[in-house]
Design an enzyme around this catalytic site. Structure first.
Site, PDB file in Angstrom:
ATOM      1  N   TYR A 135       0.633  -0.977  -0.105  1.00 15.56           N
ATOM      2  CA  TYR A 135      -0.100  -0.020   0.041  1.00 15.56           C
ATOM      3  C   TYR A 135       0.667   1.554  -0.330  1.00 15.56           C
ATOM      4  O   TYR A 135       0.222   2.347   0.296  1.00 15.56           O
ATOM      5  CB  TYR A 135      -0.388  -0.026   1.070  1.00 15.56           C
ATOM      6  CG  TYR A 135      -2.099  -0.671   1.634  1.00 15.56           C
ATOM      7  CD1 TYR A 135      -3.396  -0.965   1.173  1.00 15.56           C
ATOM      8  CD2 TYR A 135      -1.723  -2.390   1.552  1.00 15.56           C
ATOM      9  CE1 TYR A 135      -4.076  -1.305   0.913  1.00 15.56           C
ATOM     10  CE2 TYR A 135      -2.417  -3.307   1.741  1.00 15.56           C
ATOM     11  CZ  TYR A 135      -3.943  -3.079   1.785  1.00 15.56           C
ATOM     12  OH  TYR A 135      -5.075  -4.449   1.313  1.00 15.56           O
ATOM     13  N   LYS A 185       2.451 -15.392   4.695  1.00 16.26           N
ATOM     14  CA  LYS A 185       3.163 -15.581   3.546  1.00 16.26           C
ATOM     15  C   LYS A 185       4.514 -16.806   3.542  1.00 16.26           C
ATOM     16  O   LYS A 185       5.318 -16.251   2.481  1.00 16.26           O
ATOM     17  CB  LYS A 185       2.162 -15.259   2.395  1.00 16.26           C
ATOM     18  CG  LYS A 185       1.792 -16.729   1.328  1.00 16.26           C
ATOM     19  CD  LYS A 185       1.384 -17.014   1.637  1.00 16.26           C
ATOM     20  CE  LYS A 185       1.594 -18.315   0.425  1.00 16.26           C
ATOM     21  NZ  LYS A 185       0.828 -19.937   0.038  1.00 16.26           N
ATOM     22  N   ASP A 218      -2.715 -18.269   3.039  1.00 11.28           N
ATOM     23  CA  ASP A 218      -4.758 -19.486   2.846  1.00 11.28           C
ATOM     24  C   ASP A 218      -4.853 -20.331   3.713  1.00 11.28           C
ATOM     25  O   ASP A 218      -5.690 -20.501   3.935  1.00 11.28           O
ATOM     26  CB  ASP A 218      -3.261 -19.911   1.425  1.00 11.28           C
ATOM     27  CG  ASP A 218      -2.077 -20.408   1.452  1.00 11.28           C
ATOM     28  OD1 ASP A 218      -1.330 -20.375   2.456  1.00 11.28           O
ATOM     29  OD2 ASP A 218      -1.390 -21.373   1.072  1.00 11.28           O
ATOM     30  N   ASP A 242      -5.856  -7.219   5.599  1.00  9.28           N
ATOM     31  CA  ASP A 242      -7.610  -6.569   5.304  1.00  9.28           C
ATOM     32  C   ASP A 242      -8.512  -7.534   4.545  1.00  9.28           C
ATOM     33  O   ASP A 242      -9.544  -7.565   4.585  1.00  9.28           O
ATOM     34  CB  ASP A 242      -6.606  -5.048   4.011  1.00  9.28           C
ATOM     35  CG  ASP A 242      -7.945  -4.426   3.375  1.00  9.28           C
ATOM     36  OD1 ASP A 242      -8.711  -4.082   3.013  1.00  9.28           O
ATOM     37  OD2 ASP A 242      -7.764  -4.194   1.911  1.00  9.28           O
ATOM     38  N   ASP A 246     -12.272  -9.034   5.738  1.00 16.73           N
ATOM     39  CA  ASP A 246     -13.464  -8.550   5.507  1.00 16.73           C
ATOM     40  C   ASP A 246     -14.662 -10.073   5.610  1.00 16.73           C
ATOM     41  O   ASP A 246     -15.253 -10.202   5.406  1.00 16.73           O
ATOM     42  CB  ASP A 246     -13.318  -8.250   3.705  1.00 16.73           C
ATOM     43  CG  ASP A 246     -13.439  -6.833   3.255  1.00 16.73           C
ATOM     44  OD1 ASP A 246     -12.876  -6.004   4.050  1.00 16.73           O
ATOM     45  OD2 ASP A 246     -13.855  -6.771   2.238  1.00 16.73           O
TER      46      ASP A 246
END
Ligand SMILES: NC(=O)c1ccc[n+]([C@@H]2O[C@H](COP(=O)([O-])OP(=O)(O)OC[C@H]3O[C@@H](n4cnc5c(N)ncnc54)[C@H](O)[C@@H]3O)[C@@H](O)[C@H]2O)c1
Length: 355
Positions: A135, A185, A218, A242, A246
């Site tokens: 970002y 990850k 994952d 982020d 959600d």
């Protein structure tokens, strides 16, 4: 008297913020918090008319105790420059490195998973790093528009930012059920992975009472659905936090009930920015179907962070009452309108001192 900066923004932002301001007026009446409000008109309309001129995020911290933000996003600005300038500016220039996104199920009917049989099974907080990762706007394109177009979006992870957010997550876990899951990850990110893993292990040494574990992102996405009860606090980088938040919001009713708080853990004088997780929902604008609860719950988080415990408890109780009742907006299966839900919250808060 302290002041709150209110940025209604775009799309449904002004509609849900109108309900927050109604609730604030009642809170003010009942609890006398002494928080006046100043509405800042920063939005797509503002940006199209004035550009960047007048958007001074450093002045916001100087003049206000906290920011309430509606939502930003408008099809007329497809590269989202204004939102990046306003939200990104607030987060980065004010060093709001910690983003809390709590997900708590308040009535079983709002969880779409048939194997969740108790509201207590969904009660977690995603703690998201808020200033770095992909970002930061570092990158570039080569041969753009040609068949050989190459695009680079660089993920930035500093030890300083990782330390701040991991420490905040341990502090939070210590005050809750004492379980913290690092999500990354690192099996595919040989540069950022060891930084996150190493700092997590080092900081964990100061929190022996907190049980730690680790999941690749994952697997975490799957586990949130398979067994949400295993999570208490999750800490993750900006991108994974982020996305996971959600996803997690759906366990408790979706984006209409997903609040957030962004703050600088070292700044005691500025409480931070409080905003719903959702965006400007252009599909809902003007329909009266937007759920204002996510913004009301963000407001409630602000009251808590400002130390206004009684007011915070009253708003939380009002939200519980609404979510356990049947006057709900369409995202939760009801037919109520945005203003109906705001009114209901106001009435519940106003009843507080009479109960
Ligand atoms: N922090 C922010 O301000 C923020 C966050 C995400 C997206 N955005 C922006 O918002 C715009 C729309 O993005 P999007 O459609 O991907 O995400 P969105 O969150 O606006 O909408 C996603 C879905 O959730 C629903 N939804 C969202 N808020 C709701 C509410 N309060 N009540 C009921 N349903 C609700 C919408 O109807 C839509 O179906 C884009 O411009 C995007 O950049 C802004």
């Amino acid at each position: 008297m302290s002041s709150l900066a209110v940025i209604p923004g775009d799309g449904i932002g002004p509609e849900v913020m109108a309900e927050v301001l109604k609730v604030h007026a009642v809170v003010e009446d009942v609890f006398g918090t002494g928080l006046k409000t100043e509405v800042l008109p920063w939005s797509a309309d503002w940006f199209l008319e004035h550009g960047d001129v007048g958007i001074d995020v450093l002045a916001v911290r100087r003049d206000h105790a906290a920011v309430l933000l509606g939502a930003l996003g408008d099809a007329r600005i497809p590269d989202n420059r204004h939102a990046i300038r306003i939200i990104g500016g607030l987060r980065q220039q004010l060093e709001l490195g910690v983003n809390l996104r709590p997900v708590r199920l308040r009535a079983l009917a709002h969880c779409p998973l048939k194997h969740v049989t108790a509201v207590e099974d969904v009660d977690l907080v995603v703690v998201r790093e808020n200033t770095e990762d992909v970002y930061v706007g570092v990158g570039g394109a080569v041969r753009a528009g040609s068949p050989a177009h190459v695009a680079m979006e660089v993920g930035v992870h500093s030890r300083w930012a990782v330390d701040r957010v991991v420490t905040a997550a341990f502090e939070l876990a210590r005050s809750r059920r004492r379980r913290l899951t690092l999500v990354d990850k690192s099996n595919a990110m040989p540069s950022a992975g060891p930084l996150w893993q190493g700092r997590f292990r080092a900081i964990a040494a100061s929190y022996p009472e907190v049980e730690c574990d680790h999941l690749y992102v994952d697997a975490a996405a799957m586990e949130l659905i398979r067994n949400p009860a295993r999570f208490d606090v999750i800490v993750a980088g900006n991108l994974f936090g982020d996305i996971l938040s959600d996803e997690a919001s759906m366990l408790a009713g979706g984006l209409g009930v997903a609040p957030s708080a962004s703050y600088d853990p070292e700044d005691g004088s500025f409480a931070g920015v409080f905003e719903a997780v959702h965006g400007s929902a252009p599909d809902l604008v003007g329909t009266g179907r937007a759920n204002p609860l996510a913004s009301v719950m963000s407001y409630s988080m602000m009251l808590g962070r400002l130390g206004l415990r009684e007011a915070h408890a009253a708003v939380e109780r009002a939200v519980d009452e609404v979510l356990c009742g049947d006057l709900l907006t369409p995202d939760l299966g009801g037919t109520a309108r945005t203003g109906d839900v705001g009114d209901l919250i106001c009435r519940a808060v106003a009843r507080h001192d009479k109960d």
